[in-house]
Write a protein that holds these residues in place. Structure first.
Motif, PDB file in Angstrom:
ATOM      1  N   ARG A  15       0.838  -1.213   0.000  1.00 22.37           N
ATOM      2  CA  ARG A  15       0.000   0.000   0.000  1.00 22.37           C
ATOM      3  C   ARG A  15       0.870   1.259   0.000  1.00 22.37           C
ATOM      4  O   ARG A  15       0.580   2.229  -0.692  1.00 22.37           O
ATOM      5  N   VAL A  16       1.935   1.177   0.840  1.00 24.98           N
ATOM      6  CA  VAL A  16       2.829   2.355   0.874  1.00 24.98           C
ATOM      7  C   VAL A  16       3.510   2.545  -0.490  1.00 24.98           C
ATOM      8  O   VAL A  16       3.660   3.664  -1.002  1.00 24.98           O
ATOM      9  N   ASP A  17       3.924   1.406  -1.052  1.00 28.24           N
ATOM     10  CA  ASP A  17       4.563   1.509  -2.387  1.00 28.24           C
ATOM     11  C   ASP A  17       3.609   2.096  -3.422  1.00 28.24           C
ATOM     12  O   ASP A  17       3.986   2.933  -4.267  1.00 28.24           O
ATOM     13  N   GLU A  18       2.352   1.581  -3.324  1.00 25.33           N
ATOM     14  CA  GLU A  18       1.373   2.096  -4.280  1.00 25.33           C
ATOM     15  C   GLU A  18       1.145   3.583  -4.095  1.00 25.33           C
ATOM     16  O   GLU A  18       1.065   4.362  -5.058  1.00 25.33           O
ATOM     17  N   VAL A  73       1.927   6.394  -6.746  1.00 23.52           N
ATOM     18  CA  VAL A  73       0.940   7.375  -7.229  1.00 23.52           C
ATOM     19  C   VAL A  73       1.440   8.798  -6.989  1.00 23.52           C
ATOM     20  O   VAL A  73       1.276   9.692  -7.823  1.00 23.52           O
ATOM     21  N   THR A  74       2.042   8.984  -5.774  1.00 24.99           N
ATOM     22  CA  THR A  74       2.586  10.328  -5.476  1.00 24.99           C
ATOM     23  C   THR A  74       3.672  10.712  -6.484  1.00 24.99           C
ATOM     24  O   THR A  74       3.748  11.865  -6.950  1.00 24.99           O
ATOM     25  N   THR A  75       4.523   9.737  -6.768  1.00 25.07           N
ATOM     26  CA  THR A  75       5.579  10.025  -7.774  1.00 25.07           C
ATOM     27  C   THR A  75       4.960  10.355  -9.130  1.00 25.07           C
ATOM     28  O   THR A  75       5.401  11.294  -9.848  1.00 25.07           O
ATOM     29  N   GLY A  76       3.935   9.571  -9.530  1.00 23.03           N
ATOM     30  CA  GLY A  76       3.247   9.884 -10.799  1.00 23.03           C
ATOM     31  C   GLY A  76       2.624  11.256 -10.752  1.00 23.03           C
ATOM     32  O   GLY A  76       2.601  11.995 -11.752  1.00 23.03           O
ATOM     33  N   LEU A  77       2.081  11.592  -9.548  1.00 26.99           N
ATOM     34  CA  LEU A  77       1.494  12.922  -9.402  1.00 26.99           C
ATOM     35  C   LEU A  77       2.552  14.005  -9.594  1.00 26.99           C
ATOM     36  O   LEU A  77       2.301  15.037 -10.217  1.00 26.99           O
ATOM     37  N   SER A  78       3.754  13.739  -9.072  1.00 31.46           N
ATOM     38  CA  SER A  78       4.854  14.724  -9.262  1.00 31.46           C
ATOM     39  C   SER A  78       5.193  14.878 -10.751  1.00 31.46           C
ATOM     40  O   SER A  78       5.434  15.978 -11.253  1.00 31.46           O
ATOM     41  N   ARG A  79       5.214  13.726 -11.408  1.00 31.33           N
ATOM     42  CA  ARG A  79       5.502  13.813 -12.855  1.00 31.33           C
ATOM     43  C   ARG A  79       4.410  14.598 -13.584  1.00 31.33           C
ATOM     44  O   ARG A  79       4.694  15.402 -14.492  1.00 31.33           O
ATOM     45  N   ASP A  80       3.178  14.350 -13.173  1.00 32.64           N
ATOM     46  CA  ASP A  80       2.093  15.098 -13.829  1.00 32.64           C
ATOM     47  C   ASP A  80       2.220  16.588 -13.558  1.00 32.64           C
ATOM     48  O   ASP A  80       1.915  17.429 -14.429  1.00 32.64           O
ATOM     49  N   GLY A 126      -6.954  12.243 -11.179  1.00 31.65           N
ATOM     50  CA  GLY A 126      -7.103  10.830 -10.808  1.00 31.65           C
ATOM     51  C   GLY A 126      -6.113  10.405  -9.738  1.00 31.65           C
ATOM     52  O   GLY A 126      -6.426   9.609  -8.833  1.00 31.65           O
ATOM     53  N   GLY A 127      -4.891  10.977  -9.862  1.00 35.00           N
ATOM     54  CA  GLY A 127      -3.868  10.652  -8.864  1.00 35.00           C
ATOM     55  C   GLY A 127      -4.261  11.125  -7.490  1.00 35.00           C
ATOM     56  O   GLY A 127      -3.987  10.452  -6.473  1.00 35.00           O
ATOM     57  N   PHE A 128      -4.899  12.346  -7.412  1.00 35.19           N
ATOM     58  CA  PHE A 128      -5.331  12.854  -6.105  1.00 35.19           C
ATOM     59  C   PHE A 128      -6.370  11.927  -5.462  1.00 35.19           C
ATOM     60  O   PHE A 128      -6.371  11.679  -4.254  1.00 35.19           O
ATOM     61  N   LYS A 129      -7.274  11.384  -6.287  1.00 35.26           N
ATOM     62  CA  LYS A 129      -8.277  10.461  -5.722  1.00 35.26           C
ATOM     63  C   LYS A 129      -7.610   9.222  -5.126  1.00 35.26           C
ATOM     64  O   LYS A 129      -7.951   8.756  -4.024  1.00 35.26           O
ATOM     65  N   GLN A 130      -6.607   8.702  -5.902  1.00 29.96           N
ATOM     66  CA  GLN A 130      -5.912   7.522  -5.402  1.00 29.96           C
ATOM     67  C   GLN A 130      -5.126   7.832  -4.129  1.00 29.96           C
ATOM     68  O   GLN A 130      -5.070   7.019  -3.191  1.00 29.96           O
ATOM     69  N   VAL A 131      -4.500   9.046  -4.094  1.00 27.46           N
ATOM     70  CA  VAL A 131      -3.730   9.420  -2.896  1.00 27.46           C
ATOM     71  C   VAL A 131      -4.653   9.496  -1.688  1.00 27.46           C
ATOM     72  O   VAL A 131      -4.316   9.039  -0.577  1.00 27.46           O
ATOM     73  N   ARG A 132      -5.891  10.079  -1.845  1.00 29.03           N
ATOM     74  CA  ARG A 132      -6.826  10.191  -0.707  1.00 29.03           C
ATOM     75  C   ARG A 132      -7.238   8.793  -0.208  1.00 29.03           C
ATOM     76  O   ARG A 132      -7.317   8.521   0.985  1.00 29.03           O
ATOM     77  N   GLU A 133      -7.503   7.922  -1.196  1.00 25.87           N
ATOM     78  CA  GLU A 133      -7.930   6.575  -0.809  1.00 25.87           C
ATOM     79  C   GLU A 133      -6.800   5.802  -0.108  1.00 25.87           C
ATOM     80  O   GLU A 133      -7.015   5.149   0.929  1.00 25.87           O
ATOM     81  N   LEU A 134      -5.611   5.876  -0.690  1.00 30.09           N
ATOM     82  CA  LEU A 134      -4.496   5.110  -0.123  1.00 30.09           C
ATOM     83  C   LEU A 134      -3.986   5.698   1.188  1.00 30.09           C
ATOM     84  O   LEU A 134      -3.437   4.970   2.031  1.00 30.09           O
ATOM     85  N   GLN A 146       7.142  12.301   4.006  1.00 29.84           N
ATOM     86  CA  GLN A 146       6.332  11.626   5.026  1.00 29.84           C
ATOM     87  C   GLN A 146       6.049  10.184   4.632  1.00 29.84           C
ATOM     88  O   GLN A 146       6.099   9.264   5.458  1.00 29.84           O
ATOM     89  N   LEU A 147       5.777   9.983   3.342  1.00 30.06           N
ATOM     90  CA  LEU A 147       5.541   8.626   2.866  1.00 30.06           C
ATOM     91  C   LEU A 147       6.790   7.773   3.005  1.00 30.06           C
ATOM     92  O   LEU A 147       6.728   6.578   3.312  1.00 30.06           O
ATOM     93  N   ALA A 148       7.924   8.430   2.750  1.00 30.82           N
ATOM     94  CA  ALA A 148       9.177   7.687   2.896  1.00 30.82           C
ATOM     95  C   ALA A 148       9.376   7.245   4.343  1.00 30.82           C
ATOM     96  O   ALA A 148       9.794   6.105   4.607  1.00 30.82           O
TER      97      ALA A 148
END
Length: 768
Positions: free
Chosen positions: A46-49, A53-60, A92-100, A166-168
């Motif tokens: 879950r943390v990896d996911e 997602v956070t990393t993908g969000l940074s790329r976006d 979409g990434g923000f939705k996944q970040v909230r859920e995870l 924080q995730l790290a």
């Protein structure tokens, strides 16, 4: 030699290996992580996911920012679409970040703050994009200048970094139990990453050295060439396609430099040929200017006449100038091998093997050998479409023309044609000037040129003789000083007063000289010596006076005696005496008319002799016989030697000559005396002398003795009468027979008139 294509292929293969190595490392790490417990694995997953997602969000975020800036700068719709797509992915990434992140309470504030900052950033970005789309670049720049979007992006990026940190930490806390398991995987991943980084650095260095640096050097070299720098060589030092391009650029640079040098020499040649004022000088300058370019050692220059015929005008570079005569002699054969239609069309023609061209004609073979040439180039000389001449450049060996040399000769031909036309015009102008100068100085009438201020600029030889001034002395002097005119009345005849006081009757014609603009730049005066015309007028007056007098006297006698015979009765003897007087007067009239007619025929050329063999002794006796009967106070005697040769002459004209001379001897011996006619043989001629013991003449009186109407101004002569034509006619008749007449005289003693006649028909005159 290695090529850039091979090198790029190796580079792609290395990159493929690196990707495979990276994949292997990921695979090994994943395999090790799979060995962990299921619960820990779920958390870690879950943390990896969440982190992925956070990393993908940074790329976006980065993609949105770069696309936004690109669109603001370029207005490219592709960048705007990329921005929109990245924004959709970010939502979409923000939705996944909230859920995870809902599992971890400490992450909720960070995610909410990140979302708020993201919405603020998106709003400011949309404002700039709308300004760019609706109002253009400047409007977008004005909006972007406030820096709100950049400020929100930096804040967003800070919050994003905090979330990732924080995730790290959460990941490290959650996976603390798996440290040993993942340590190896992480170590492997890090090492692999370092290896890849090192490999990428090495590849970048290699690309810089193999491609980047040569490409920069090539771009710099092309920039120098484009800027006109033809001095700096193009060198790259690499053996690949870029090196080949550099070699091609260097070849192009050398050719351009060579052509620029050729054009410079051509410009120099153009400047030199302009100063060539003769055909010979033009040929020498052209050969000297073109020899470094094409290697020709000799030149022949011909010019076209108005009818188009070529004429040899100059040679240059030939050791023996005598070949000019050989070229002229072979003119017919040369014309047969010249491609005149092609040359008149302006085409440069090369003849690389003259031996083959001249092989058909022995004359041309001998000419080629005498000239010592193996090949030549024919350069036509055309100006404004008119064929002016031909320049032949010669090589001693075989020399085929290449396209560069042909083009160079074509350009040079245009320059030379202008100089040739100028030289031909100069020759024509000099010829015309020479003719005008010759006419000016040789014309029989005097000519004077003056400037607008009345100063003498030139005068010819005839005027020098009239005025006594030389041209050098008169130049610059006032007109009136050099050409003073005197006249007795306005509009009457004028006399030129010479430098030494002599008066010469003249007629003067004057005219202004205009320049092309119609301005007066000087004047010309033509001064004609009318002494002869005035003398003729005086002679005419004298003729009229003399003829009138000579006609009046016999006419008066004839009229008077005829009136006596008609109106009075007279004895027969008196009538006979009157008739004799009338007969004598009519004879005088006939002689006067005959003299006038003889003069007219002589001067018009209508008097023709009929020469034949004559016995001069018989003619003399026949002439003296009537005079003996008429001249009672004179003793007429002839001295005729024996063995006189036969003379050639017109019998009537010989008798007229003797009659005039014997008659004058009697007329001008009023006191009587002896009249002696002597005939002597002198070589090829016979000399006849008529001697009297009359009044004689002084040397001054004899100066004009044989001229028309001349009468010695003495009382005895006036009493004797006459028209002054007898001796003139006599002299002309003697000269028509090929002899000559002269006189000797002494005042109070008498005169001797002598003339000669030829003894052969070959020595007799033309009869005119």
């Amino acid at each position: 030699m290695r090529r850039l294509r091979v090198q790029l292929t190796v580079l792609v293969a290395l990159l493929g290996l690196l990707v495979v190595a990276w994949g292997a490392a990921i695979f090994l790490g994943a395999r090790d992580a799979a060995r962990s417990s299921a619960s820990l694995q779920s958390t870690v997953d879950r943390v990896d996911e969440l982190r992925r997602v956070t990393t993908g969000l940074s790329r976006d975020f980065v993609t949105m920012e770069t696309s936004r800036r690109a669109y603001l700068l370029t207005g490219d719709e592709a960048t705007r679409k990329a921005h929109t797509q990245a924004e959709v992915r970010a939502d979409g990434g923000f939705k996944q970040v909230r859920e995870l992140s809902s599992r971890w309470r400490n992450l909720a504030p960070l995610v909410q703050g990140l979302a708020a900052e993201y919405r603020a950033w998106v709003r400011t970005g949309q404002t700039e994009l709308a300004a760019r789309r609706d109002r253009g670049t400047m409007a977008a720049v004005a909006v972007a200048r406030s820096g709100r979007a950049d400020h929100h992006f930096r804040a967003l990026w800070t919050r994003q970094s905090a979330l990732e940190n924080q995730l790290a930490r959460a990941q490290r806390a959650s996976a603390h139990s798996q440290d040993l398991t993942y340590e190896a995987a992480q170590t492997l991943a890090v090492r692999t990453a370092l290896m890849m980084l090192a490999a990428l650095v090495l590849l970048a260095v290699w690309l810089r050295r193999a491609v980047g640096a040569p490409a920069d050097a090539l771009r710099s070299a092309s920039g120098r060439l484009a800027g006109g720098d033809l001095e700096t060589p193009v060198t790259l030092g690499v053996e690949n396609e870029l090196g080949a391009v550099a070699d091609d650029l260097e070849t192009m640079r050398r050719r351009l430099a060579g052509r620029m040098e050729a054009l410079e020499r051509l410009r120099h040649l153009s400047a030199q040929v302009v100063g060539a004022t003769s055909m010979q000088r033009l040929a020498e300058v052209v050969l000297a200017g073109l020899q470094p370019e094409i290697g020709a050692t000799r030149a022949v220059l011909g010019a076209a006449r108005p009818d188009g015929e070529l004429v040899l005008r100059a040679l240059a570079g030939f050791p023996d100038p005598g070949v000019a005569d050989d070229i002229v002699k072979a003119d017919g054969e040369i014309r047969q091998v010249l491609p005149l239609p092609t040359l008149r069309g302006g085409q440069v023609v090369g003849m690389a093997d003259l031996g083959k061209v001249a092989g058909w004609s022995p004359v041309l073979r001998d000419l080629v050998a005498r000239m010592g040439v193996g090949s030549l180039a024919l350069v036509p000389q055309l100006s404004r479409g008119r064929f002016l001449g031909l320049l032949a450049l010669c090589w001693t060996e075989r020399h085929p023309l290449d396209r560069e040399q042909e083009a160079l000769l074509g350009l040079a031909g245009n320059q030379i044609a202008g100089a040739l036309e100028a030289a031909l015009r100069l020759e024509e102008a000099e010829r015309a000037a020479g003719e005008a100068r010759a006419v000016f100085y040789a014309i029989a009438d005097g000519v004077l040129l003056s400037d607008p201020y009345g100063r003498v600029t030139a005068m010819n030889r005839a005027l020098e003789a009239l005025t006594g001034w030389t041209e050098a002395e008169a130049r610059g002097r006032p007109y009136a000083e050099v050409l003073p005119l005197a006249t007795d009345q306005v509009g009457g005849p004028a006399d030129l007063v010479s430098r030494y006081g002599r008066k010469v009757p003249v007629a003067v014609s004057s005219a202004p000289i205009f320049d092309p603009r119609g301005r007066v730049v000087g004047g010309v005066d033509v001064i004609r010596d009318v002494s002869r015309e005035r003398e003729i007028d005086e002679v005419k007056s004298a003729l009229i006076s003399t003829v009138s007098h000579e006609l009046r006297t016999p006419l008066t006698l004839i009229h008077g005696f005829a009136e006596l015979l008609v109106l009075r009765d007279m004895p027969v003897e008196r009538q006979r005496s009157s008739a004799v007087e009338i007969l004598d007067a009519s004879r005088r009239l006939a002689r006067l008319i005959d003299d006038l007619l003889s003069v007219s025929r002589m001067e018009s050329g209508r008097l023709v002799l009929d020469p034949r063999p004559l016995d001069l002794g018989t003619v003399v006796e026949r002439i003296l016989s009537p005079f003996r009967a008429m001249a009672a106070r004179h003793t007429l005697r002839a001295k005729l030697p024996t063995g006189l040769p036969v003379v050639w002459g017109d019998p009537d004209k010989i008798e007229q000559i003797l009659t005039n001379l014997v008659g004058n001897a009697i007329k001008y011996s009023p006191g009587g005396g002896e009249v002696l006619v002597t005939v002597e043989h002198d070589g090829d001629t016979v000399q006849v002398s008529v001697r009297d013991q009359g009044i004689g003449m002084s040397p001054r009186d004899m100066g004009q003795l044989f001229e028309k109407f001349y009468r010695v101004d003495r009382e005895e002569v006036r009493r004797a009468g006459g028209t002054g034509l007898g001796l003139y006619i006599t002299k002309r008749l003697v000269e028509m027979h090929g002899g000559r007449l002269w006189a000797e005289s002494w005042p109070g003693v008498g005169s001797v008139f002598r003339f000669t006649l030829p003894t052969s028909d070959e020595l007799a005159g033309s009869g005119r």
